[in-house]
Enzyme design. Structure first.
Site, short mmCIF file in Angstrom:
data_model
loop_
_atom_site.label_atom_id
_atom_site.label_comp_id
_atom_site.label_asym_id
_atom_site.label_seq_id
_atom_site.Cartn_x
_atom_site.Cartn_y
_atom_site.Cartn_z
N PRO A 81 32.10 58.54 28.16
CA PRO A 81 33.16 57.94 27.34
C PRO A 81 34.51 58.61 27.58
O PRO A 81 34.61 59.79 27.92
CB PRO A 81 32.66 58.21 25.91
CG PRO A 81 31.18 58.37 26.02
CD PRO A 81 30.97 59.02 27.36
N THR A 165 28.61 52.61 29.81
CA THR A 165 28.52 53.96 30.38
C THR A 165 27.56 54.01 31.57
O THR A 165 27.88 54.60 32.60
CB THR A 165 28.07 54.96 29.32
OG1 THR A 165 26.86 54.49 28.70
CG2 THR A 165 29.15 55.14 28.25
N ASN A 201 43.09 60.54 26.46
CA ASN A 201 42.20 59.38 26.49
C ASN A 201 41.39 59.25 25.22
O ASN A 201 41.18 58.15 24.69
CB ASN A 201 41.26 59.46 27.69
CG ASN A 201 41.95 59.19 29.01
OD1 ASN A 201 43.10 58.74 29.04
ND2 ASN A 201 41.28 59.48 30.11
N ARG A 203 42.16 60.38 22.21
CA ARG A 203 43.05 59.95 21.11
C ARG A 203 43.37 58.46 21.21
O ARG A 203 43.39 57.75 20.20
CB ARG A 203 44.35 60.77 21.17
CG ARG A 203 44.18 62.26 20.90
CD ARG A 203 43.79 62.54 19.47
NE ARG A 203 43.64 63.98 19.23
CZ ARG A 203 43.23 64.48 18.07
NH1 ARG A 203 42.94 63.66 17.06
NH2 ARG A 203 43.11 65.78 17.93
N ILE A 206 40.24 56.36 20.26
CA ILE A 206 40.06 56.31 18.80
C ILE A 206 41.03 55.30 18.19
O ILE A 206 40.70 54.57 17.26
CB ILE A 206 40.28 57.72 18.21
CG1 ILE A 206 39.12 58.64 18.60
CG2 ILE A 206 40.41 57.65 16.70
CD1 ILE A 206 39.36 60.09 18.27
N TYR A 231 25.91 61.83 25.30
CA TYR A 231 25.90 61.24 26.64
C TYR A 231 25.78 62.32 27.72
O TYR A 231 25.09 62.14 28.73
CB TYR A 231 27.18 60.44 26.88
CG TYR A 231 27.13 59.02 26.34
CD1 TYR A 231 26.41 58.04 27.01
CD2 TYR A 231 27.81 58.67 25.19
CE1 TYR A 231 26.36 56.74 26.53
CE2 TYR A 231 27.77 57.38 24.69
CZ TYR A 231 27.04 56.41 25.37
OH TYR A 231 26.98 55.12 24.90
N ARG A 292 66.37 37.35 38.05
CA ARG A 292 66.75 36.44 39.13
C ARG A 292 68.15 36.81 39.61
O ARG A 292 68.92 37.48 38.92
CB ARG A 292 66.73 34.99 38.65
CG ARG A 292 65.34 34.48 38.35
CD ARG A 292 65.39 33.07 37.78
NE ARG A 292 65.93 32.11 38.73
CZ ARG A 292 66.20 30.84 38.43
NH1 ARG A 292 65.98 30.39 37.20
NH2 ARG A 292 66.67 30.03 39.35
N HIS A 293 68.48 36.38 40.80
CA HIS A 293 69.84 36.54 41.31
C HIS A 293 70.82 35.84 40.39
O HIS A 293 70.45 34.97 39.58
CB HIS A 293 69.92 35.93 42.72
CG HIS A 293 69.44 34.50 42.75
ND1 HIS A 293 70.21 33.43 42.35
CD2 HIS A 293 68.23 33.98 43.11
CE1 HIS A 293 69.53 32.32 42.45
NE2 HIS A 293 68.31 32.61 42.92
N ASN A 299 72.47 26.51 43.04
CA ASN A 299 72.12 26.28 41.64
C ASN A 299 73.09 25.29 41.00
O ASN A 299 72.69 24.41 40.21
CB ASN A 299 72.16 27.59 40.84
CG ASN A 299 71.04 28.54 41.21
OD1 ASN A 299 71.23 29.74 41.28
ND2 ASN A 299 69.84 28.01 41.43
N ARG A 344 71.87 35.77 48.11
CA ARG A 344 72.16 35.74 46.68
C ARG A 344 71.55 36.92 45.92
O ARG A 344 72.12 37.37 44.93
CB ARG A 344 71.73 34.40 46.07
CG ARG A 344 70.30 33.96 46.33
CD ARG A 344 70.17 32.49 45.94
NE ARG A 344 68.82 31.93 46.05
CZ ARG A 344 68.32 31.41 47.16
NH1 ARG A 344 69.04 31.42 48.28
NH2 ARG A 344 67.10 30.88 47.18
N GLU A 368 62.33 33.43 48.22
CA GLU A 368 61.93 32.30 47.39
C GLU A 368 60.87 31.46 48.09
O GLU A 368 60.72 31.51 49.32
CB GLU A 368 63.17 31.44 47.06
CG GLU A 368 62.92 30.22 46.18
CD GLU A 368 62.29 30.54 44.82
OE1 GLU A 368 61.15 31.06 44.80
OE2 GLU A 368 62.92 30.23 43.79
N GLU A 391 55.03 13.17 43.34
CA GLU A 391 53.89 12.95 42.45
C GLU A 391 52.80 14.00 42.69
O GLU A 391 52.15 14.46 41.75
CB GLU A 391 53.32 11.54 42.66
CG GLU A 391 54.23 10.43 42.16
CD GLU A 391 54.50 10.54 40.66
OE1 GLU A 391 53.59 10.98 39.92
OE2 GLU A 391 55.61 10.17 40.24
N HIS A 434 63.64 35.71 42.97
CA HIS A 434 63.82 34.28 42.76
C HIS A 434 62.80 33.76 41.74
O HIS A 434 61.80 34.41 41.45
CB HIS A 434 63.66 33.54 44.09
CG HIS A 434 64.53 34.10 45.17
ND1 HIS A 434 65.79 33.62 45.45
CD2 HIS A 434 64.33 35.12 46.04
CE1 HIS A 434 66.31 34.32 46.45
NE2 HIS A 434 65.44 35.24 46.82
#
Length: 494
Positions: A81, A165, A201, A203, A206, A231, A292-293, A299, A344, A368, A391, A434
């Site tokens: 654990p 485990t 880990n 802490r 828990i 364990y 992004r640029h 654009n 860009r 891009e 489409e 991009h």
């Protein structure tokens, strides 16, 4: 399909072409093929969950072998654990899902809590190494979780991560026998010898574990340490002699940057990628900035692709971005800037590079999405002149590939190296890229499903701050003026 006995299929992606011959009936049931860009020699493999390149070739090889269990992989965690098993399992699941695999996590602790409740206080009997009833109860939970994973494989699952485990050879042999002729098995052991990290880990465990929800922290800490002692009494680490016949990966203190990785009987492209990914993980908090640029001339016109320069508004954003980065204390500022090779993005970062001296790296992988024959067109022009392409893209934006161009899945393949390098970084990084590329990067760090990736909101003139944590991430967005979208933006934009 023609009646040929065999048919050669090429799974095409930039710089990685895989070719193999498969039986006709396998192709007919598993693969749909279509002509790309009017060239009969260019054939694209389209499956419901296409993984491009070498991974797809490996899957097709397993398909050809007619051994169904070779197509399924169980990654079985091993370790005491609080040694980082769940952290590793969660990161690995997110990485493999991002690559396009159907991955599911099976946590044995959830089965234990379902049937036996919180195993704390008087319920801690189930972890007692000397209590045969507790051992049997845990064995049945482990068996049930494994059987659920195997059933999931039968329903089409590809990679199952078994989080428990599994600290004894007896338990590992039981799982191997259950999986025999049903799936491939790789054991993945996580070892932590760093006392300071182990304390952190415990802490954190828990804090997030349902076993200790609402409990006093000190009492929970004491209870968890007693559980670990139980364990440790029976712990049998993976061993090169005793476990020589098993396929396994053993990571020891890797997240500290000074550990090692041991492998045994590990072959194949995917398994090698898993090892490489694990080598670059660490726990040090750091910030990653995505933007992004600035707005480009394309654009403004609604054109896609190209290599246009910034508009006056885009140049203004570049200055605002530089001022934003300078607003952080010097020790918290970005240590490097990553851009694409297009003008860009380079212009957007120029002030920070020239005036502030921040190192800059140009990645071709950050360019891009390649719009192919549609480069430089507007979406209205595509709709009018290439209605079938319009489409096709509208119906499946994730898998659609521009004629002689790219798809979102192609981007996943080419930015994998960027992801690995971002995981490796221990200082803040600014990535100027991009829209499509940043959507793919953002999807990895946030765990967004592949199908949703092409629709992630990624406006112009916005900085996204991502801070990865042990069990997740935090996010902040900084808008400069009004966050801007392309004139052509919408459900069908790049």
């Amino acid at each position: 399909f023609q009646k040929d006995e065999n048919l050669e299929v090429q799974i095409l992606q930039p710089n990685a072409v895989a070719s193999l011959t498969l039986p006709q009936e396998t192709l007919a049931s598993e693969i749909q093929m279509m002509n790309v860009g009017g060239n009969s020699h260019e054939v694209m493999c389209r499956k419901a969950n296409l993984v491009p390149g070498p991974v797809a070739a490996e899957e097709a090889t397993h398909m050809y072998s007619r051994k169904k269990h070779r197509r399924c992989l169980a990654i079985v965690m091993v370790g005491l654990p609080a040694r980082g098993k769940s952290f590793t399992a969660t990161k690995l699941m997110r990485y493999l899902r991002w690559m396009g695999h159907n991955v599911e996590l099976f946590n044995v602790g959830k089965y234990r809590r379902r049937f036996h409740g919180k195993a704390t206080g008087t319920g801690a009997w189930i972890f007692d190494a000397e209590n045969p009833e507790g051992q049997e109860a845990r064995r049945l939970c482990a068996k049930m979780a494994m059987e659920d994973m195997l059933s999931w494989f039968e329903q089409g699952g590809q990679i199952g991560i078994y989080d428990a485990t599994n600290t004894t050879q007896e338990r590992r042999m039981m799982l191997s026998e259950l999986a025999r002729d049903k799936c491939r098995v790789i054991f993945l052991e996580s070892v932590c010898n760093n006392k300071k990290l182990l304390e952190e880990n415990i802490r954190e465990k828990i804090r997030v574990s349902p076993d200790y929800s609402g409990d006093d922290e000190d009492a929970a800490y004491e209870d968890f340490c007693l559980r670990m002692q139980q364990y440790e009494k029976r712990y049998q680490p993976l061993d090169t002699d005793a476990d020589a016949e098993l396929s396994y990966i053993k990571v020891t203190d890797l997240v500290t940057g000074q550990g090692k990785l041991t492998v045994n009987r590990i072959t194949g492209y995917l398994n090698a990628r898993i090892c490489f990914f694990l080598l670059n993980l660490h726990l040090k908090p750091r910030r990653i900035y995505f933007t992004r640029h600035g707005q480009s001339q394309f654009n403004l016109c609604g054109q896609i692709g190209g290599d246009s320069v910034l508009s006056p508004n885009g140049s203004k954003y570049a200055s605002e971005l530089a001022s934003f980065i300078r607003s952080f204390p010097k020790e918290e500022r970005v240590a490097s800037i990553w851009t694409s090779t297009l003008r860009r993005t380079i212009q957007t970062a120029k002030e920070l590079v020239d005036l502030d001296g921040i190192p800059s790296v140009q990645w071709r992988a950050l360019d891009e999405i390649d719009a192919g024959v549609c480069d430089g067109m507007t979406y209205n022009e595509i709709k009018e002149t290439l209605p079938e392409e319009w489409e096709a893209r509208k119906s499946d934006k994730l898998r659609y590939r521009y004629p002689r161009g790219e798809s979102y899945l192609d981007i996943v393949a080419r930015v994998e190296a960027v992801i690995i390098e971002l995981e490796r970084q221990r200082s803040p990084v600014l990535v100027v890229a991009h829209q499509a590329v940043l959507r793919v990067l953002y999807a990895y760090f946030t765990g967004i499903a592949q199908e949703s990736t092409p629709f992630i909101d990624m406006p112009l003139h916005t900085v996204i701050e991502i801070t990865p944590h042990q069990y997740g991430f935090s996010e902040k967005r900084y808008n400069f003026g009004e966050a801007m979208s392309d004139l052509s933006d919408g459900n069908t934009s790049n």
